[in-house]
Design a protein around this motif. Structure first.
Motif, PDB file in Angstrom:
ATOM      1  N   UNK A 191       0.889  -1.228  -0.022  1.00 30.19           N
ATOM      2  CA  UNK A 191       0.025   0.090  -0.020  1.00 30.19           C
ATOM      3  C   UNK A 191       0.733   1.413  -0.019  1.00 30.19           C
ATOM      4  N   UNK A 192       2.050   1.380   0.357  1.00 29.09           N
ATOM      5  CA  UNK A 192       2.903   2.396   0.335  1.00 29.09           C
ATOM      6  C   UNK A 192       3.861   2.214  -0.909  1.00 29.09           C
ATOM      7  N   UNK A 193       4.169   1.188  -1.614  1.00 27.37           N
ATOM      8  CA  UNK A 193       5.152   1.296  -2.459  1.00 27.37           C
ATOM      9  C   UNK A 193       4.251   0.843  -3.849  1.00 27.37           C
ATOM     10  N   UNK A 194       3.932   1.663  -4.577  1.00 31.37           N
ATOM     11  CA  UNK A 194       3.186   1.858  -5.918  1.00 31.37           C
ATOM     12  C   UNK A 194       3.989   2.119  -6.991  1.00 31.37           C
ATOM     13  N   UNK A 195       4.684   1.296  -7.645  1.00 32.65           N
ATOM     14  CA  UNK A 195       5.999   1.755  -8.485  1.00 32.65           C
ATOM     15  C   UNK A 195       5.433   2.948  -9.315  1.00 32.65           C
ATOM     16  N   UNK A 196       4.387   2.832 -10.065  1.00 25.42           N
ATOM     17  CA  UNK A 196       4.093   3.701 -11.066  1.00 25.42           C
ATOM     18  C   UNK A 196       4.099   5.233 -10.530  1.00 25.42           C
ATOM     19  N   UNK A 197       3.227   5.044  -9.288  1.00 26.27           N
ATOM     20  CA  UNK A 197       2.905   6.386  -8.563  1.00 26.27           C
ATOM     21  C   UNK A 197       4.398   6.902  -8.194  1.00 26.27           C
ATOM     22  N   UNK A 198       5.109   6.022  -7.951  1.00 26.82           N
ATOM     23  CA  UNK A 198       6.553   6.397  -7.359  1.00 26.82           C
ATOM     24  C   UNK A 198       7.400   7.328  -8.635  1.00 26.82           C
ATOM     25  N   UNK A 204       4.039  10.715  -1.203  1.00 31.26           N
ATOM     26  CA  UNK A 204       4.365  11.487   0.109  1.00 31.26           C
ATOM     27  C   UNK A 204       5.925  11.893  -0.170  1.00 31.26           C
ATOM     28  N   UNK A 205       6.222  13.001   0.262  1.00 31.88           N
ATOM     29  CA  UNK A 205       7.448  13.559   0.162  1.00 31.88           C
ATOM     30  C   UNK A 205       7.578  15.089   0.093  1.00 31.88           C
ATOM     31  N   UNK A 206       8.895  15.578  -0.126  1.00 32.95           N
ATOM     32  CA  UNK A 206       9.195  17.107  -0.191  1.00 32.95           C
ATOM     33  C   UNK A 206       8.467  17.525  -1.621  1.00 32.95           C
ATOM     34  N   UNK A 207       8.438  18.880  -1.450  1.00 32.33           N
ATOM     35  CA  UNK A 207       7.799  19.718  -2.616  1.00 32.33           C
ATOM     36  C   UNK A 207       7.943  19.293  -3.883  1.00 32.33           C
ATOM     37  N   UNK A 208       9.233  19.138  -4.227  1.00 32.74           N
ATOM     38  CA  UNK A 208       9.749  18.580  -5.684  1.00 32.74           C
ATOM     39  C   UNK A 208      10.629  17.697  -5.819  1.00 32.74           C
ATOM     40  N   UNK A 209      10.665  16.846  -4.750  1.00 34.99           N
ATOM     41  CA  UNK A 209      11.389  15.648  -5.057  1.00 34.99           C
ATOM     42  C   UNK A 209      10.753  14.434  -5.417  1.00 34.99           C
ATOM     43  N   UNK A 255      16.133  -5.522   3.754  1.00 32.42           N
ATOM     44  CA  UNK A 255      16.889  -4.575   2.781  1.00 32.42           C
ATOM     45  C   UNK A 255      15.919  -4.080   1.454  1.00 32.42           C
ATOM     46  N   UNK A 256      15.484  -2.845   1.453  1.00 30.27           N
ATOM     47  CA  UNK A 256      14.748  -2.633   0.035  1.00 30.27           C
ATOM     48  C   UNK A 256      15.483  -2.614  -1.201  1.00 30.27           C
ATOM     49  N   UNK A 257      14.871  -3.153  -2.079  1.00 31.89           N
ATOM     50  CA  UNK A 257      15.546  -3.110  -3.399  1.00 31.89           C
ATOM     51  C   UNK A 257      15.791  -1.985  -3.954  1.00 31.89           C
ATOM     52  N   UNK A 258      16.666  -1.975  -5.299  1.00 34.95           N
ATOM     53  CA  UNK A 258      17.096  -0.908  -5.874  1.00 34.95           C
ATOM     54  C   UNK A 258      15.956   0.121  -6.383  1.00 34.95           C
ATOM     55  N   UNK A 259      14.937  -0.442  -6.971  1.00 33.11           N
ATOM     56  CA  UNK A 259      13.951   0.558  -7.196  1.00 33.11           C
ATOM     57  C   UNK A 259      13.181   1.250  -5.874  1.00 33.11           C
ATOM     58  N   UNK A 260      13.286   0.685  -5.007  1.00 32.07           N
ATOM     59  CA  UNK A 260      12.425   1.532  -4.058  1.00 32.07           C
ATOM     60  C   UNK A 260      13.339   2.576  -3.451  1.00 32.07           C
ATOM     61  N   UNK A 261      14.578   2.365  -3.418  1.00 32.24           N
ATOM     62  CA  UNK A 261      15.780   3.259  -3.036  1.00 32.24           C
ATOM     63  C   UNK A 261      15.840   4.339  -4.194  1.00 32.24           C
ATOM     64  N   UNK A 262      15.678   3.890  -5.653  1.00 29.69           N
ATOM     65  CA  UNK A 262      15.977   5.010  -6.299  1.00 29.69           C
ATOM     66  C   UNK A 262      14.731   6.123  -6.590  1.00 29.69           C
ATOM     67  N   UNK A 263      13.583   5.218  -6.253  1.00 34.99           N
ATOM     68  CA  UNK A 263      12.300   6.509  -6.471  1.00 34.99           C
ATOM     69  C   UNK A 263      11.793   6.931  -5.326  1.00 34.99           C
ATOM     70  N   UNK A 264      12.597   6.938  -4.107  1.00 33.35           N
ATOM     71  CA  UNK A 264      12.192   7.314  -2.873  1.00 33.35           C
ATOM     72  C   UNK A 264      13.064   8.402  -2.469  1.00 33.35           C
TER      73      UNK A 264
END
Lengths: 349, 492
Positions: A191-198, A204-209, A255-264
Motif C-alpha cells: 500500500x505504500x510502494x506503488x511503482x508507477x505512482x513513485x 508523499x515527500x518534499x515539495x519537488x522531489x 533491505x529494500x531493493x534498488x527501485x524502492x531506493x531510487x524512487x524514494x
C-alpha cells in the motif's frame, strides 16, 4: 583607445546567468508538478523561499560593500533557494523557508566569500540545519492531491494551522518506523510502494522531489545542454542501486531493493540537481564519478543503518568535504607527460 | 587512414564563409613599406644595406645573426629612406628597428636562378637555400624553417599542417585551392631534404575544396592528403601530431623527438618558390575579415605593407571596429595602430565588432570545469588561474603552466568570462622575468666572487713581491755589511 585585451577575441555564447537560467528551466516541470500535487501551500513556500534569499543576499552584499546587482543577477541565490524549497515538506510553515533560505545564501555562501567559494552545497547545508533544529516541522508530511483552497493554504503556510487530518508518512520514514515495531519490509511496503505512482511522483515527500520522471527529464536536458556531464548523477544512482540490489538479494525482508531506493526520498532531485553543483563537486570527470558514487553509497548506508530515514543531504555534505581531497589526487594526464607528470620518453621510430 | 582521438577542444563559430569564396587578390604596390628586422623567433637580423641605398626586389636587407635567426629581404625595388623605429605589429605598439623602403614603382627583381629539377640539389643545399630565403613558419610561430630542416634530418614522418582551425582565417584554404601543385612540390622538397619516409597533409574537413585540390595535386606522389575533423585547436602542432600519428610530443621536447617534422602549407609554398625560382620570402597570403570590414577577402601582399592599405583593399569599414586583431581571433593579438606593417607571420587582419568579440565583465569562477573539459593539453585552467591570482607561480607550474599552449579554448568556453589565458601568459612572462633575474643574480654573484678573488690575488702577489724585495734588500744590506766588515777586517 580601448584597453588592450588578451586573446581569445571570441567567446562562446554563454554566461553564468545563462547557466543558472537553464538549470532553473530544467527544474520548472518538476516544480510545477509539485505545485499541482500539493496545491497553494507549496506555491507559498516556494515564493517565500525565493524572496527571503533575494532580500537576504542583497542585504549581506550591501553590508560587505559589494555590488548588489551583478551578484543577484547571476541567479545563483535564486537557484539555491529554489532547490531548498523543493526539498522542504510542502506544508512547512513560512519561517522554515525564510530561515532555510537565509542560512543557505548567507551562512552557506556569502560567509565563504560569495559565489564559487563555498565548500558545502548551500541548499543541503540549510536543509540539514533545518532538519536538526526543527525535526518536527521538517518531517511532517502530507498526502498529495488534497488541494486546500487559497485561504486554507495561507493559514497552512503563514499561521502554522495544524494539519492533523492531512498528515501522512514518507515511504522511507514509514519503513523505518515499521522496523522498530518488528514488521518486515515486505509487509511494510504494501500500500505504500506503488511503482508507477513513485515514478510519476504521486507520493508523499518534499515539495519537488517526488517526480522521478520529470527530474530525470530535467537532468537529461541539462546533460544535452552540456551544463554538466553524466558522471556524478549516474554514479550516485549506481552508488545507491548496487548495494541495494546486493543486500536485497541477501535479505529481501530487511533491505529494500534498488527501485524502492531510487524512487524514494530526495535521490532523483539530488542526483541531477545537487551533486551536479559545480562549486562543491570535483572538477574532473573521474573525480565527479567518485564524488557521485560516494554520495550514493553514503545515502544508502544512512538510509539503511542510520538514525534518519533519509540520508541524501548528509551524504552530499560529507562528500562536499571530501571534494578538495578528490581534486588533489584525481587530475587529468597532461599531454606529453605520464600520469606522474614526467615527460614521455623520446621515440624516433 | 585511422585518425587518433584528441582530448578537449572547442567548436567556435567558424565565420570562414566571410572570405572563403574570395580568390586571392593582389594589392596595389604600396608607396612606402616598413620592414622590421625581427619577423621571426630568435635574434633580429643585422642590416647589410645603408640608408640611401637603392635596392632591388628580393635583395638582402639584413642577414641572420646567431643560432636562431632569419634574413630579411626587400619586398620591392626602391630606396631605403630610413632605418629606425616604427610601431610594431604588437599589442604594445612599441617602436622596433625597421627599414623604411620608398618604392620606385618598378617592382624590379634581383637576378634569380630558376631550377628545372630542384631535386638535383643536395638536402643540405636545400636547407641552405631555405635559410637564405628567410623562410620562417608561416602558420604563425615564425620559427626559422631551415633550422627545423637541419634538426629533423632522418625523421620518419613529415606532417604538413593545413588545419587552419582558427575561425575567420582562410588564407591557407585559398592557397591550397589555388596553388596546390606548387605546395605539393614544396612538400616533396621538404620531404626530400629531411629524407622522411611518410608524408601526411592534414586538412580540416570544413575545407572540402582544398582537400580535393590537394588530393588531385598529390596524386601519384607519396604525399597523403588526410581530412581531419574540424575542431579547435586541430592545427596546433601538438594536436595535429597526435591526431595523425597517435603519438605525443614529450613535454619540453620537439616533434623530432618522436620522429616527426611539422610544416605549414604556406611554408611549403614558400619553400617551393625559394628553391625552384630562387625567390626569397617577401610576400604572403593574408585574410582580411571581420564583421566590421565591408568586403572581407584574401590578398597576396608584400611583407611590410601597412595594414591600413589592406583595409582599403577590403573596402574599408562597414562599421567602426570594436577591436583590431592580427592573426586569428583565438590566438591573435590586438593592435591599435593601423600603420603597422604586415610581417611574415601575419595570417590575418581582423576588424571585429563588439558582437563578434562577445566580451563581458568577468564574474566569479563557479568551478564548472568547462575549461577542464575544453583543455586539449589536460590542464586544470581554473586551478592554475586561482594559484596565479594568489601569486603562487610555483603552484601553477606544478599544475602544468609550462605545458599550456595558450590556445584560448578555456577562455573561450568560460561562462564566467574569466580571461584565463591572460593569467597564464602573465604568469609565463613573470616566470621568464624571474628566471632572467636569477641568471643575472648568479652572473653578478660570479663576477663579485671573481673580483674578490682577483683583489685577494693581487694583494697576495703584492705582498709576495714586497717580501721578495725586502728579502733582496736585506740580502743586499747584509752583503754590504759583510763586505764592509770584510773590508774593515782586511784594513785591520
Amino acid at each position: 583607445m580601448n584597453p588592450i585585451a588578451h586573446s581569445p577575441h571570441a567567446h562562446a555564447p554563454i554566461s553564468i546567468g545563462k547557466v543558472m537560467g537553464t538549470v532553473l528551466l530544467a527544474l520548472t516541470p518538476a516544480t510545477l508538478f509539485g505545485f499541482w500535487l500539493y496545491g497553494w501551500p507549496a506555491v507559498n513556500l516556494w515564493a517565500v523561499s525565493l524572496i527571503a534569499a533575494i532580500v537576504g543576499e542583497a542585504v549581506v552584499l550591501r553590508l560587505q560593500d559589494r555590488a548588489v546587482k551583478p551578484a543577484l543577477m547571476d541567479g545563483s541565490g535564486i537557484l539555491t533557494a529554489w532547490l531548498l524549497a523543493l526539498s522542504l515538506p510542502p506544508y512547512a510553515p513560512w519561517w522554515i523557508a525564510v530561515l532555510g533560505s537565509l542560512f543557505a545564501v548567507i551562512i552557506g555562501k556569502q560567509i565563504f566569500g560569495g559565489l564559487g567559494q563555498n565548500v558545502f552545497n548551500p541548499a543541503m547545508a540549510a536543509r540539514v540545519m533545518l532538519l536538526i533544529s526543527f525535526p518536527l516541522e521538517m518531517t511532517t508530511w502530507v498526502a498529495p492531491l488534497q488541494s486546500p483552497g487559497l485561504l486554507d493554504s495561507l493559514r497552512i503556510t503563514f499561521m502554522s494551522q495544524p494539519i492533523d487530518g492531512m498528515a501522512s508518512a514518507s515511504l522511507l520514514g514509514h519503513v523505518k518506523t515499521e522496523f522498530t515495531r518488528g514488521i518486515g519490509l515486505e509487509q511494510a511496503l504494501i500500500g505504500h510502494y506503488v511503482p508507477m505512482d513513485m515514478l510519476w511522483g504521486s507520493r508523499v515527500g518534499s515539495l519537488g522531489e517526488t517526480t522521478a520522471v520529470l527530474l530525470l527529464l530535467g537532468g537529461l536536458f541539462l546533460i544535452a545542454k552540456r551544463i554538466f556531464t553524466w558522471h556524478a548523477p549516474v554514479a550516485m544512482l549506481i552508488g545507491v542501486a548496487v548495494p541495494a540490489l546486493v543486500f536485497n538479494m541477501i535479505d529481501g525482508n530487511h533491505y529494500a531493493g534498488p527501485m524502492v531506493h531510487l524512487l524514494s526520498g530526495g535521490l532523483m532531485l539530488a542526483a541531477f540537481f545537487i551533486v551536479t553543483d559545480p562549486v562543491t563537486s570535483p572538477n574532473t570527470a573521474l573525480g565527479q564519478f567518485i564524488f557521485g558514487l560516494g554520495c550514493g553509497l553514503l545515502t544508502w548506508i544512512i538510509r539503511t543503518w542510520g538514525g534518519y530515514p533519509e540520508g541524501v543531504a548528509f551524504a552530499v555534505l560529507l562528500m562536499n568535504a571530501a571534494t578538495p581531497i578528490i581534486d588533489q589526487y584525481v587530475k587529468p594526464r597532461i599531454y606529453g607527460r605520464d600520469r606522474k607528470g614526467a615527460a614521455l620518453p623520446a621515440n624516433k621510430g | 587512414m585511422k585518425l587518433f582521438d584528441l582530448r578537449g577542444g572547442v567548436h567556435p563559430e567558424g565565420r570562414k564563409d566571410l572570405s572563403a569564396e574570395c580568390p586571392i587578390r593582389s594589392v596595389p604596390l604600396p608607396k612606402t613599406l616598413y620592414v622590421p628586422l625581427q619577423q621571426h623567433i630568435g635574434a633580429p637580423a643585422a642590416p647589410v644595406v645603408q640608408v640611401g641605398d637603392h635596392v632591388l626586389k628580393g635583395q638582402l636587407l639584413a642577414h641572420a645573426q646567431g643560432a636562431v635567426s632569419a634574413p630579411v629581404h626587400a619586398p620591392t625595388s626602391g630606396v631605403i629612406t630610413a632605418l629606425g623605429d616604427h610601431a610594431a605589429p604588437h599589442p604594445s605598439g612599441l617602436p622596433v628597428p625597421t627599414f623604411t623602403l620608398e618604392s620606385d614603382g618598378e617592382d624590379k627583381w634581383i637576378a634569380t636562378e630558376t631550377l628545372d629539377d630542384p631535386f638535383t640539389l643536395s638536402p643540405e643545399d636545400i636547407a641552405a637555400r631555405v635559410a637564405a630565403a628567410g623562410i620562417v613558419g608561416l602558420g604563425g610561430a615564425t620559427f626559422p624553417s631551415a633550422l627545423k630542416l637541419n634538426l629533423s634530418r632522418g625523421v620518419r614522418t613529415l606532417i604538413v599542417n593545413g588545419g587552419e582551425c582558427e575561425p575567420y582565417l582562410t588564407c591557407d584554404d585559398r592557397i591550397m585551392r589555388e596553388r596546390a601543385v606548387q605546395i605539393v612540390e614544396g612538400i616533396r622538397l621538404i620531404a626530400y631534404a629531411v629524407a622522411a619516409q611518410e608524408v601526411l597533409v592534414g586538412i580540416e574537413d570544413n575545407k572540402p575544396e582544398a582537400i580535393a585540390a590537394m588530393q588531385a595535386a598529390a596524386r601519384g606522389s607519396a604525399v597523403q592528403v588526410i581530412a581531419m575533423p574540424s575542431m579547435y585547436p586541430m592545427g596546433s602542432e601538438k594536436q595535429i601530431v597526435q591526431v595523425l600519428t597517435g603519438k605525443e610530443i614529450p613535454a619540453g621536447g620537439r616533434p623530432a623527438d618522436i620522429g616527426v617534422l611539422v610544416h605549414n602549407v604556406a611554408t611549403a609554398y614558400a619553400v617551393q618558390q625559394a628553391i625552384r625560382y630562387g625567390r626569397p620570402l617577401i610576400s604572403r597570403i593574408v585574410t582580411l575579415s571581420g564583421g566590421a570590414l565591408k568586403t572581407p577577402c584574401n590578398v597576396e601582399t608584400l611583407v611590410g605593407t601597412p595594414v591600413e592599405e589592406l583595409i582599403a583593399v577590403a573596402g574599408g569599414y562597414a562599421q567602426p571596429a570594436a577591436r583590431m586583431v592580427l592573426g586569428g581571433p583565438m590566438m591573435g593579438q590586438q593592435f591599435a595602430n593601423t600603420g603597422v606593417p604586415v610581417m611574415k607571420g601575419t595570417s590575418g587582419v581582423l576588424a571585429l565588432t563588439s558582437k563578434e568579440i562577445g566580451q563581458a565583465e568577468p564574474s566569479p569562477c563557479i568551478r564548472c570545469s568547462t575549461c577542464v573539459r575544453a583543455c586539449p593539453v589536460g590542464l586544470l585552467p581554473l586551478e592554475m588561474a586561482a594559484h596565479i591570482r594568489a601569486s603562487d607561480l610555483t603552484g601553477a607550474v606544478d599544475l602544468g603552466l609550462k605545458d599550456c599552449i595558450a590556445c584560448g579554448s578555456c577562455s573561450y568556453v568560460c561562462p564566467a568570462h574569466i580571461p584565463l589565458v591572460h593569467f597564464f601568459n602573465y604568469a609565463k612572462g613573470d616566470l621568464a622575468a624571474q628566471e632572467r633575474a636569477k641568471l643575472k643574480q648568479e652572473a653578478t654573484k660570479k663576477l663579485a666572487e671573481a673580483r674578490t678573488e682577483r683583489i685577494a690575488r693581487i694583494e697576495r702577489e703584492r705582498a709576495e713581491a714586497m717580501a721578495k724585495r725586502k728579502a733582496a734588500r736585506e740580502a743586499k744590506e747584509r752583503a754590504a755589511k759583510e763586505a764592509a766588515a770584510q773590508a774593515a777586517k782586511e784594513a785591520a
